[in-house]
Motif scaffolding. Sequence first.
Motif, PDB file in Angstrom:
ATOM      1  N   UNK A 219       2.354  -5.146  -8.510  1.00 45.74           N
ATOM      2  CA  UNK A 219       0.929  -5.658  -7.548  1.00 45.74           C
ATOM      3  C   UNK A 219       0.366  -6.188  -5.951  1.00 45.74           C
ATOM      4  N   UNK A 220       1.288  -7.308  -6.350  1.00 40.87           N
ATOM      5  CA  UNK A 220       1.801  -8.281  -4.540  1.00 40.87           C
ATOM      6  C   UNK A 220       2.526  -7.425  -3.878  1.00 40.87           C
ATOM      7  N   UNK A 221       3.504  -6.474  -4.271  1.00 41.61           N
ATOM      8  CA  UNK A 221       3.547  -5.505  -2.811  1.00 41.61           C
ATOM      9  C   UNK A 221       1.870  -4.699  -2.571  1.00 41.61           C
ATOM     10  N   UNK A 222       1.556  -3.876  -3.458  1.00 41.12           N
ATOM     11  CA  UNK A 222       0.719  -3.501  -2.701  1.00 41.12           C
ATOM     12  C   UNK A 222      -0.344  -4.007  -2.561  1.00 41.12           C
ATOM     13  N   UNK A 223      -0.836  -5.109  -3.248  1.00 40.73           N
ATOM     14  CA  UNK A 223      -1.583  -5.951  -2.353  1.00 40.73           C
ATOM     15  C   UNK A 223      -1.704  -6.438  -1.077  1.00 40.73           C
ATOM     16  N   UNK A 224       0.300  -7.038  -0.733  1.00 40.56           N
ATOM     17  CA  UNK A 224       0.124  -7.405   0.656  1.00 40.56           C
ATOM     18  C   UNK A 224       0.432  -6.008   1.754  1.00 40.56           C
TER      19      UNK A 224
ATOM     20  N   UNK B 187      -2.326  -3.807   6.197  1.00 37.51           N
ATOM     21  CA  UNK B 187      -3.795  -3.054   6.233  1.00 37.51           C
ATOM     22  C   UNK B 187      -5.402  -3.260   6.662  1.00 37.51           C
ATOM     23  N   UNK B 188      -5.370  -4.222   6.372  1.00 38.11           N
ATOM     24  CA  UNK B 188      -6.821  -5.142   6.549  1.00 38.11           C
ATOM     25  C   UNK B 188      -6.374  -5.723   7.640  1.00 38.11           C
ATOM     26  N   UNK B 189      -5.123  -6.177   7.798  1.00 39.13           N
ATOM     27  CA  UNK B 189      -4.806  -7.170   9.105  1.00 39.13           C
ATOM     28  C   UNK B 189      -5.088  -6.434   9.998  1.00 39.13           C
ATOM     29  N   UNK B 190      -3.787  -5.387   9.977  1.00 38.02           N
ATOM     30  CA  UNK B 190      -4.182  -4.076  11.288  1.00 38.02           C
ATOM     31  C   UNK B 190      -5.987  -3.290  11.807  1.00 38.02           C
ATOM     32  N   UNK B 191      -5.958  -2.966  10.778  1.00 40.30           N
ATOM     33  CA  UNK B 191      -7.527  -2.860  11.392  1.00 40.30           C
ATOM     34  C   UNK B 191      -8.197  -4.157  11.654  1.00 40.30           C
ATOM     35  N   UNK B 192      -8.275  -5.637  10.993  1.00 42.01           N
ATOM     36  CA  UNK B 192      -9.366  -6.166  11.402  1.00 42.01           C
ATOM     37  C   UNK B 192      -8.327  -6.841  13.333  1.00 42.01           C
ATOM     38  N   UNK B 193      -7.560  -6.777  14.003  1.00 38.21           N
ATOM     39  CA  UNK B 193      -6.919  -6.749  14.951  1.00 38.21           C
ATOM     40  C   UNK B 193      -7.308  -5.619  15.516  1.00 38.21           C
ATOM     41  N   UNK B 194      -7.685  -4.026  14.734  1.00 41.13           N
ATOM     42  CA  UNK B 194      -8.223  -2.775  16.250  1.00 41.13           C
ATOM     43  C   UNK B 194      -9.804  -3.358  16.364  1.00 41.13           C
ATOM     44  N   UNK B 195     -10.160  -4.157  15.386  1.00 42.16           N
ATOM     45  CA  UNK B 195     -11.704  -3.930  14.885  1.00 42.16           C
ATOM     46  C   UNK B 195     -11.657  -4.932  16.368  1.00 42.16           C
TER      47      UNK B 195
END
Length: 435
Positions: free
Chosen positions: A98-103, A108-116
């Motif tokens: 679950x931790x790996x999935x969360x990471x 992915x969210x961090x990449x999307x945030x940086x892309x945004x």
Amino acid sequence: MKTLLGDPNMTKKLMEVEKDSISDATLRKLKKYTENPKFIPDEVGKISKPCRPLCAWLKALDHYSQVLRNVEPKKLKLVELERELNGLQLDQRQLQQQLGQSERELAELQARYEACVCRRQQLDGGIKRATARLQRCTRLTTVLADEDSRWSAKIKTLMNEAESVYGECTLGGVAVAYLGALSGAHRDQLLQSVVGILVTSGVVTPAKYDLMETLSTAEARDTWEAADLYRDPACFLQAALVLSAVRRPLVLDPDYMCVRWLTRLHEEQGGLQVLHAGDEDLLTKVLSAAHARRPILVLHTPTHLTYNLRKLLEVPSHVQLSDGTLQEVVLVLVTGSATPTLPPELCVYVTRVSFALPPLVLEERLLNDVLKMEREDLYEQRASLTASIMRDQKALEAVDDTILKKLTQASTALLDNEELLAAFYEAKVWGPGLG
């Protein structure tokens, strides 16, 4: 006991005893012996040596059973703890998954945030560029609102010049080759005849032909004026005919105005070599001046073909210098006669150019001299205004040339090219003053 000791399989039977499954009743019976203080291997060995190891085995069996009774709960506890440990490890693995999935989701969210964030920065930059472009566009629209008519007229003029360039060059060549010695009126009349021939042959000619503009540039005329040539179209045309002649120019210069002009013109380039047609070793002097890279001016040229003049006219157009380069031989012949009669054998070697001032030029020079003496302030004001107009016209032409050059070389959009916009704004500054 004797029966047991006499059994040959006693050792095997002792080894086969299930020591882990001895009942409590058997152990209580065994306790009756093992708790006896005298039931020890050394004491028993004194009575019966064969019974000594049996006593030690029983004591060990009793001790093992006691230890087993104490260890058994711990084993059960250990099994239970191991079971719990296995459950916890399973939970740990699930949590790690679950931790790996969360990471991964976090990455992915961090990449999307940086892309945004990057996209937002791009949009902010785009907004700034669009705002700047809008401002530039508004200003440029205002600046160029009245430039359309001037540029349209100039484009039309350039298109007409491009269409008539062959005819213009033909007229210029005819004038240089044959019409240099004629008066302005006679020259214009003959040029009109040539224009008629060209039009009949299907060659496009300029609607308003200016021979001076064909044979010279504004920069060249400024240089000539600085060399003390009178600023008049007729004088400029005479100078252009002298410098454009393919054959050796024979200048008809009764006032020696051409001599003064050429002398001043070549002062900064090493000077003009002035010779006389009657000089001894004239040919040697001409070749020496040519090797020294100096133009040659020959005065008092005879109007008939003498031996020395023929040799002079046979001087090649270029000479080879000591460094191997070719140097053009600039040779101008001058005669003081205004209307000489030249024999045909001389005409094939030279291009005649009349440098006599036309009556209109003489009248204008006289009026200028009178104005300068009577009203020097008006004379200076007129000269200043004329010079100012010329400077402004040159500046506007230079700005237009700069705009065309930058438009040709532009690698970015028009509204992003600050240098090009600055050139447009400069054109706006100059344009109204000249309109």
